[in-house]
Design a protein around this motif. Structure first.
Motif, PDB file in Angstrom:
ATOM      1  N   MET A   1       1.182  -1.555  -0.041  1.00 16.15           N
ATOM      2  CA  MET A   1       0.282  -0.292   0.098  1.00 16.15           C
ATOM      3  C   MET A   1       0.664   1.201  -0.166  1.00 16.15           C
ATOM      4  SD  MET A   1      -2.710   0.991   2.552  1.00 16.15           S
ATOM      5  CE  MET A   1      -3.369  -0.691   2.742  1.00 16.15           C
TER       6      MET A   1
ATOM      7  N   LEU B   1       2.286   1.512  -3.436  1.00 16.78           N
ATOM      8  CA  LEU B   1       1.308   2.904  -4.469  1.00 16.78           C
ATOM      9  C   LEU B   1       1.205   4.106  -3.733  1.00 16.78           C
ATOM     10  CD1 LEU B   1      -0.634  -0.745  -4.776  1.00 16.78           C
ATOM     11  CD2 LEU B   1       1.513   0.840  -6.365  1.00 16.78           C
ATOM     12  N   LEU B   2       0.341   4.436  -2.576  1.00 24.39           N
ATOM     13  CA  LEU B   2      -0.094   5.219  -2.009  1.00 24.39           C
ATOM     14  C   LEU B   2       0.667   6.906  -1.127  1.00 24.39           C
ATOM     15  CD1 LEU B   2      -3.564   3.338  -1.713  1.00 24.39           C
ATOM     16  CD2 LEU B   2      -2.572   4.634  -3.741  1.00 24.39           C
TER      17      LEU B   2
ATOM     18  N   TRP C   1      -5.578  10.858 -10.481  1.00 22.82           N
ATOM     19  CA  TRP C   1      -6.658   9.861 -10.335  1.00 22.82           C
ATOM     20  C   TRP C   1      -7.680  10.364  -9.533  1.00 22.82           C
ATOM     21  CZ3 TRP C   1      -2.600   5.568  -8.015  1.00 22.82           C
ATOM     22  CH2 TRP C   1      -1.763   5.182  -9.164  1.00 22.82           C
TER      23      TRP C   1
ATOM     24  N   VAL D   1      -9.705   5.960  -6.085  1.00 22.56           N
ATOM     25  CA  VAL D   1      -8.606   5.032  -6.067  1.00 22.56           C
ATOM     26  C   VAL D   1      -8.099   4.823  -5.319  1.00 22.56           C
ATOM     27  CG1 VAL D   1      -6.612   4.745  -8.230  1.00 22.56           C
ATOM     28  CG2 VAL D   1      -8.028   5.793  -9.124  1.00 22.56           C
ATOM     29  N   ALA D   2      -7.953   5.554  -3.925  1.00 21.75           N
ATOM     30  CA  ALA D   2      -6.811   5.217  -3.026  1.00 21.75           C
ATOM     31  C   ALA D   2      -7.224   4.726  -1.990  1.00 21.75           C
ATOM     32  CB  ALA D   2      -6.528   6.707  -1.628  1.00 21.75           C
TER      33      ALA D   2
ATOM     34  N   GLY E   1      -9.877   2.580  -2.854  1.00 24.97           N
ATOM     35  CA  GLY E   1     -10.744   0.724  -3.642  1.00 24.97           C
ATOM     36  C   GLY E   1      -8.668  -0.307  -3.068  1.00 24.97           C
ATOM     37  N   LEU E   2      -7.398   0.323  -3.127  1.00 25.36           N
ATOM     38  CA  LEU E   2      -6.250  -0.241  -3.168  1.00 25.36           C
ATOM     39  C   LEU E   2      -6.122  -0.078  -1.709  1.00 25.36           C
ATOM     40  CD1 LEU E   2      -4.127   2.229  -5.980  1.00 25.36           C
ATOM     41  CD2 LEU E   2      -4.746  -0.254  -5.776  1.00 25.36           C
ATOM     42  N   ILE E   3      -6.769   0.939  -0.638  1.00 21.86           N
ATOM     43  CA  ILE E   3      -6.556   0.224  -0.325  1.00 21.86           C
ATOM     44  C   ILE E   3      -6.987  -0.803   0.854  1.00 21.86           C
ATOM     45  CG2 ILE E   3      -6.678   1.022   2.638  1.00 21.86           C
ATOM     46  CD1 ILE E   3      -6.543   3.519   1.850  1.00 21.86           C
TER      47      ILE E   3
ATOM     48  N   LEU F   1      -8.235  -3.137  -1.602  1.00 24.01           N
ATOM     49  CA  LEU F   1      -7.597  -4.490  -1.775  1.00 24.01           C
ATOM     50  C   LEU F   1      -6.398  -5.262  -1.443  1.00 24.01           C
ATOM     51  CD1 LEU F   1      -7.386  -6.087  -4.401  1.00 24.01           C
ATOM     52  CD2 LEU F   1      -6.312  -4.719  -5.537  1.00 24.01           C
ATOM     53  N   CYS F   2      -5.540  -4.165  -0.380  1.00 20.83           N
ATOM     54  CA  CYS F   2      -4.532  -4.780   0.122  1.00 20.83           C
ATOM     55  C   CYS F   2      -4.507  -5.148   1.280  1.00 20.83           C
ATOM     56  CB  CYS F   2      -3.333  -3.854   0.871  1.00 20.83           C
ATOM     57  SG  CYS F   2      -2.094  -2.793  -0.994  1.00 20.83           S
TER      58      CYS F   2
END
Length: 394
Positions: free
Chosen positions: A69, A72-73, A261, A265-266, A268-270, A272-273
């Motif tokens: 995470m 990516l972020l 973005w 998106v942030a 969603g990625l959080i 997902l991880c």
């Protein structure tokens, strides 16, 4: 479309509620899902194959998810997920709405204070790895604020939590900026974070709002791209820009990969991880206690057991003690113990030489009292094996 601030606050609330429900409703062990627990347990697990008591391999999975995470972020975990960060952020938010102004810390002092988290990290790891105990727990503000307040929490944990809460009224998240040991771990990874805030200089009206609202005191108004490791991807700077989200301040990957973005998106990625970490912990549960004895045979059998009484590393060591007994019930062929200590029925996997031992003998070794000749006393095992009655076994 929801604003970045709304998405962030909703995400913070969801993770805080999940943590509180896990601790007080489900009575789960929240420490097993703390990424810093993975840092604390790393040395002991690598050297001995054992987890520090109260931790599990789920700590490694969630730590791995947080590191991905972060790559990516940047430090989005701190800004969206961490429950103690949420509490301190909300404390300052309530104070601001009540008319309490935040005190500005000079940049030089801010940089000096930022070094403290590395000192805190070094002290915690030194004593944790030396003693194989969670020495930080007794002083951990997170454990004090959302723990069940057992005997393992000290008076000093409440003092530290109180001081940080009061400081958060007048300062912007001082713990996250200057003291958090997990932040010290994440910062080197965050330097290489993909996502970044970008300022389009030709459109900037130089109002300075983006810098004033940044909780990490990053001078956004003087940077073309925010690559600072402290950035939590909170997007307050994007939200505050008078030219709007599509104007001067945007957020996303480097310019060569795309201009911006959406803020979702942030989140969603959080999700997902964190979901991947939880799934991995249940689908690929590595043992949190491992020990070997002697050379492995060319062909080994494996005995899978479920038992009560195996709730921590200390009990796993006690199980090893009974397997290595030297009396009538000795098991000469036992070569490896793998265990998943925890509340209720815990999983155990025992490898043995079928030429020198069998499953029945191993069960008896675990459940029969052992006379310790050295101390002259009988030691009674606390373990109960599922679907096994030692008294009914001839």
């Amino acid at each position: 479309m929801h604003s970045p601030g709304t998405l962030r606050r909703v995400t913070q609330a969801v993770f805080l509620l999940l943590t509180v429900a896990g601790v007080f409703v489900v009575a789960g062990n929240a420490e097993r899902w703390c990424p810093f627990g993975g840092v604390e347990a790393l040395y002991t697990y690598a050297v001995e194959g054992n987890m520090t008591c109260s931790l599990g391999v789920s700590n490694f999975y969630i730590l791995g998810a947080v590191l991905v995470m972060t790559l990516l972020l940047r430090r989005a975990f701190c800004g969206y997920v961490c429950p103690v960060g949420t509490i301190f952020t909300w404390t300052r938010g309530i104070a601001r709405r009540s008319g309490v102004r935040a005190h500005e810390v000079p940049a030089t002092l801010d940089r000096a204070l930022s070094v403290l988290k590395y000192v805190v990290l070094a002290i915690i790891l030194f004593f944790t790895w030396r003693t194989a105990e969670l020495v930080f727990r007794g002083y951990d503000p997170c454990y004090a604020l959302i723990g069940r307040h057992g005997d393992d929490i000290t008076f000093w944990a409440y003092v530290i939590s109180g001081v940080l809460l009061v400081a958060s009224v007048f300062l912007t998240i001082p713990f996250c900026r200057w003291l958090c040991p997990l932040a010290a771990v994440l910062n080197p990874f965050s330097w290489f974070g993909l996502a970044r805030v970008k300022r389009i200089e030709s459109d900037c009206v130089e109002c300075g709002r983006c810098a004033r609202v940044c909780p990490m005191a990053i001078p956004v108004d003087r940077l073309r791209e925010v690559k600072n490791a402290r950035c939590m991807a909170c997007l307050k700077c994007v939200e505050s820009c008078p030219t709007g989200h599509d104007g001067t301040i945007v957020w996303g990957p480097p310019d060569r990969l795309g201009r911006r973005w959406p803020s979702g998106v942030a989140v969603g990625l959080i999700l997902l991880c964190t979901s991947a970490a939880v799934a991995a912990a249940y689908l690929a549960p590595l043992p949190s206690f491992r020990t070997h004895r002697g050379a492995a045979p060319s062909v080994a059998d494996h005995l899978e057991l479920r038992m009560n009484g195996l709730d921590c590393r200390g009990r796993a060591n006690l199980l090893k003690y009974f397997l290595e007994r030297d009396d009538l019930y000795a098991v000469d062929g036992y070569v490896q113990l793998e265990a998943w200590p925890g509340p209720g029925l815990a999983r155990v996997r025992i490898s043995f030489d079928p030429q020198r031992a069998d499953a029945a003998r191993i069960r008896r070794a675990i459940t029969e009292p052992y006379y310790d000749a050295g101390s002259g006393i009988f030691r009674f095992p606390p373990f109960e094996i599922e679907d096994y009655d030692a008294l009914a076994t001839p």
